[in-house]
Design an enzyme around this catalytic site. Structure first.
Site, PDB file in Angstrom:
ATOM      1  CG  HIS A  55      -1.822   1.044   1.334  1.00 42.41           C
ATOM      2  ND1 HIS A  55      -1.697   2.128   1.915  1.00 42.41           N
ATOM      3  CD2 HIS A  55      -3.286   0.899   1.258  1.00 42.41           C
ATOM      4  CE1 HIS A  55      -2.763   3.027   1.769  1.00 42.41           C
ATOM      5  NE2 HIS A  55      -3.793   2.160   1.361  1.00 42.41           N
ATOM      6  CG  ASP A  99       0.440  -2.675   6.067  1.00 44.37           C
ATOM      7  OD1 ASP A  99      -0.431  -2.681   6.998  1.00 44.37           O
ATOM      8  OD2 ASP A  99       0.734  -1.893   5.043  1.00 44.37           O
ATOM      9  CD  GLN A 149      -6.734  -4.505   4.105  1.00 42.09           C
ATOM     10  OE1 GLN A 149      -7.797  -5.392   4.408  1.00 42.09           O
ATOM     11  NE2 GLN A 149      -7.019  -3.249   3.607  1.00 42.09           N
ATOM     12  CE  LYS A 191      -7.299  -0.159   6.125  1.00 40.86           C
ATOM     13  NZ  LYS A 191      -7.973   0.169   5.003  1.00 40.86           N
ATOM     14  CB  CYS A 238      -3.647   3.330  -1.571  1.00 40.17           C
ATOM     15  SG  CYS A 238      -4.833   4.572  -1.075  1.00 40.17           S
TER      16      CYS A 238
HETATM   17  N1  PMP Z   1      -1.811  -0.907   4.715  1.00 43.39           N
HETATM   18  C1  PMP Z   1      -2.519  -1.546   4.034  1.00 43.39           C
HETATM   19  C2  PMP Z   1      -2.337  -3.030   3.285  1.00 43.39           C
HETATM   20  C3  PMP Z   1      -4.146  -1.110   3.874  1.00 43.39           C
HETATM   21  O1  PMP Z   1      -5.069  -1.856   3.217  1.00 43.39           O
HETATM   22  C4  PMP Z   1      -4.329   0.326   4.406  1.00 43.39           C
HETATM   23  C5  PMP Z   1      -5.818   0.785   4.340  1.00 43.39           C
HETATM   24  N2  PMP Z   1      -6.280   0.480   2.997  1.00 43.39           N
HETATM   25  C6  PMP Z   1      -3.420   0.977   5.085  1.00 43.39           C
HETATM   26  C7  PMP Z   1      -1.826   0.552   5.009  1.00 43.39           C
HETATM   27  C8  PMP Z   1      -3.553   2.185   5.502  1.00 43.39           C
HETATM   28  O2  PMP Z   1      -4.326   2.226   6.466  1.00 43.39           O
HETATM   29  P1  PMP Z   1      -4.829   3.784   6.993  1.00 43.39           P
HETATM   30  O3  PMP Z   1      -5.444   4.496   5.898  1.00 43.39           O
HETATM   31  O4  PMP Z   1      -6.089   3.356   8.120  1.00 43.39           O
HETATM   32  O5  PMP Z   1      -3.640   4.457   7.513  1.00 43.39           O
END
Ligand code: PMP
Length: 412
Positions: A123, A200, A203, A226, A366
């Site tokens: 991401h 990270d 998910q 999430k 993203c």
């Molecule tokens: N890493 C991953 C794998 C994600 O899916 C996301 C959210 N889509 C993020 C980081 C970022 O999370 P946040 O927007 O809550 O900071």
């Protein structure tokens, strides 16, 4: 180990609403989850009965708020298998947690000639902080490629992870492909060359049983929103020894021990990393979201999502013109299914599905480097959670068929 989805759905008031005259089918859980009534109530109750700034007041109300805030931290730490709440820092979200590491650890430890290794499926929030850090320090950013099947190409690992690598930053589960990466092995590989490992967990924590101690990672980041919790609160887990040595990140009230006009000393961890008034109300409600997930059990959540994903992969295969990305089975992936429909742009698809009440995500998620690897500008993505059903996947498939009729399937 099955879960009572009908009973669970009753706990989520939003799932009872309609969209465009149709019952809502919420399949955008990788973006954010819906909230059970108990979490919504906890937030209201906190403001109604327990609201006061934490760690400041000498009066009972403030002490009560502080206790609620810190009890929630203990729940968070236990939920991910952290050895102690001292290793669990509240942040705004995953993004801020990763930025905390890039600022507070990275700027102290990286120099020209060093390398940071990420992967092609990250991401942006696990890419851009490292890009910025490398630009600033003269270090080099490297990336582990992804195979056609949407797995990490581990055959390249030994040539990319070397004694020059200071940090390996990798996602436990892809927000596009659903791929679940073998993080325990990857962390061990990083340590074998003397690098630290950041995982990270944005998910993974909402959907899988996670144990950071067993995983052995040095840093681990995730977001409450999430996983049934409120927005605006996330977590950085880090080994205590690292938190002691690095930092601080932001400066201000609450993170200090003593302040003089020419120097200052810092509070103990984890508070050294929590400058200013923290998001205590959301932190308290986050603890209630964890209670809810624990009551159902993460094994059961995973099992339910595995079944839904296997079903989705099976039925999507039979929709003409649909190409699903990522591992072909539901064992190596979580409940995230990205696909491309020949002749229909994902944005058009999302609009047609919206008329059927179906919420999916369309775009680059993203993850632009991964989109380039998949050779598509965007994908459509359905992502599941504990309250989703097979019937909802059937509604999704019905919507896809409608889109084919509207836009005309051009065989690829
Ligand atoms: N890493 C991953 C794998 C994600 O899916 C996301 C959210 N889509 C993020 C980081 C970022 O999370 P946040 O927007 O809550 O900071």
């Amino acid at each position: 180990m099955s879960i009572d989805v009908a009973a669970i759905r009753k706990d989520f008031p939003l799932l009872a609403r309609t969209v465009n005259g149709k019952p809502i089918v919420y399949l955008d859980n990788a973006a954010t989850s819906q909230k059970p009534q108990c979490v919504i109530d906890a937030l209201c109750q906190f403001y109604q009965a327990s609201n006061a700034n934490v760690h400041r007041g000498i009066y009972a109300l403030s002490e009560e708020a502080t206790l609620l805030y810190e009890t929630s931290r203990e729940k968070v730490a236990r939920f991910i298998g952290a050895p102690s709440p001292r290793s669990t820092v509240y942040t705004r979200n995953t993004t801020e947690a990763i930025n905390l590491v890039s600022h507070a650890w990275g700027r102290l430890n990286l120099k020209a000639g060093d390398e940071v290794l990420i992967t092609e499926m990250e991401h942006h929030s696990n890419i851009v902080p490292w890009l910025l850090l490398c630009q600033e320090t003269g270090a080099t950013l490297r990336s582990l490629p992804v195979t056609e099947d949407g797995l990490l190409d581990l055959s390249e690992l030994d040539s990319l992870l070397t004694e020059r690598t200071r940090l390996f930053a990798v996602t436990q589960m892809s927000n596009v492909l659903g791929t679940i990466n073998p993080v325990r092995e990857l962390v061990a590989k990083a340590h074998a060359v003397g690098a630290l490992a950041l995982v990270d967990g944005a998910q993974s924590v909402p959907h899988l049983e996670v144990d950071v101690k067993e995983m052995g990672c040095d840093f681990f980041a995730f977001s409450a929103h999430k996983m049934l919790g409120p927005t605006g609160i996330g977590v950085l887990y880090a080994r205590e020894e690292l938190l002691e040595k690095m930092g601080p990140f932001l400066g201000g009230g609450e993170m200090i021990s003593e302040v003089y006009l020419d120097h200052a000393t810092w509070k103990d961890i984890p508070w050294k990393y929590e400058a200013g008034t923290p998001n205590f109300a959301d932190a308290v409600a986050f603890g209630v979201a964890i209670d809810y997930l624990e009551k159902i059990g993460m094994k059961a959540v995973r099992q339910h999502e595995k079944e839904l994903t296997a079903y989705a992969l099976r039925v999507l295969e039979n929709v003409g013109g649909v190409k699903v990305f990522g591992p072909p089975d539901a064992v190596r992936r979580g409940g995230v299914v990205s696909f491309w429909m020949e002749g229909v742009h994902p944005h058009d698809l999302a609009q047609v599905l919206d008329t059927e009440g179906v919420c999916i995500r369309a775009g680059h998620h993203c993850a632009q480097p991964l989109m380039r690897r998949l050779r598509v500008p965007a994908t459509a993505r359905a992502s599941f959670y504990l309250y989703n059903t097979r019937d909802e996947i059937d509604v999704l498939v019905g919507g896809l068929k409608k889109a084919t009729e509207l836009f005309g399937h051009v065989p690829g």
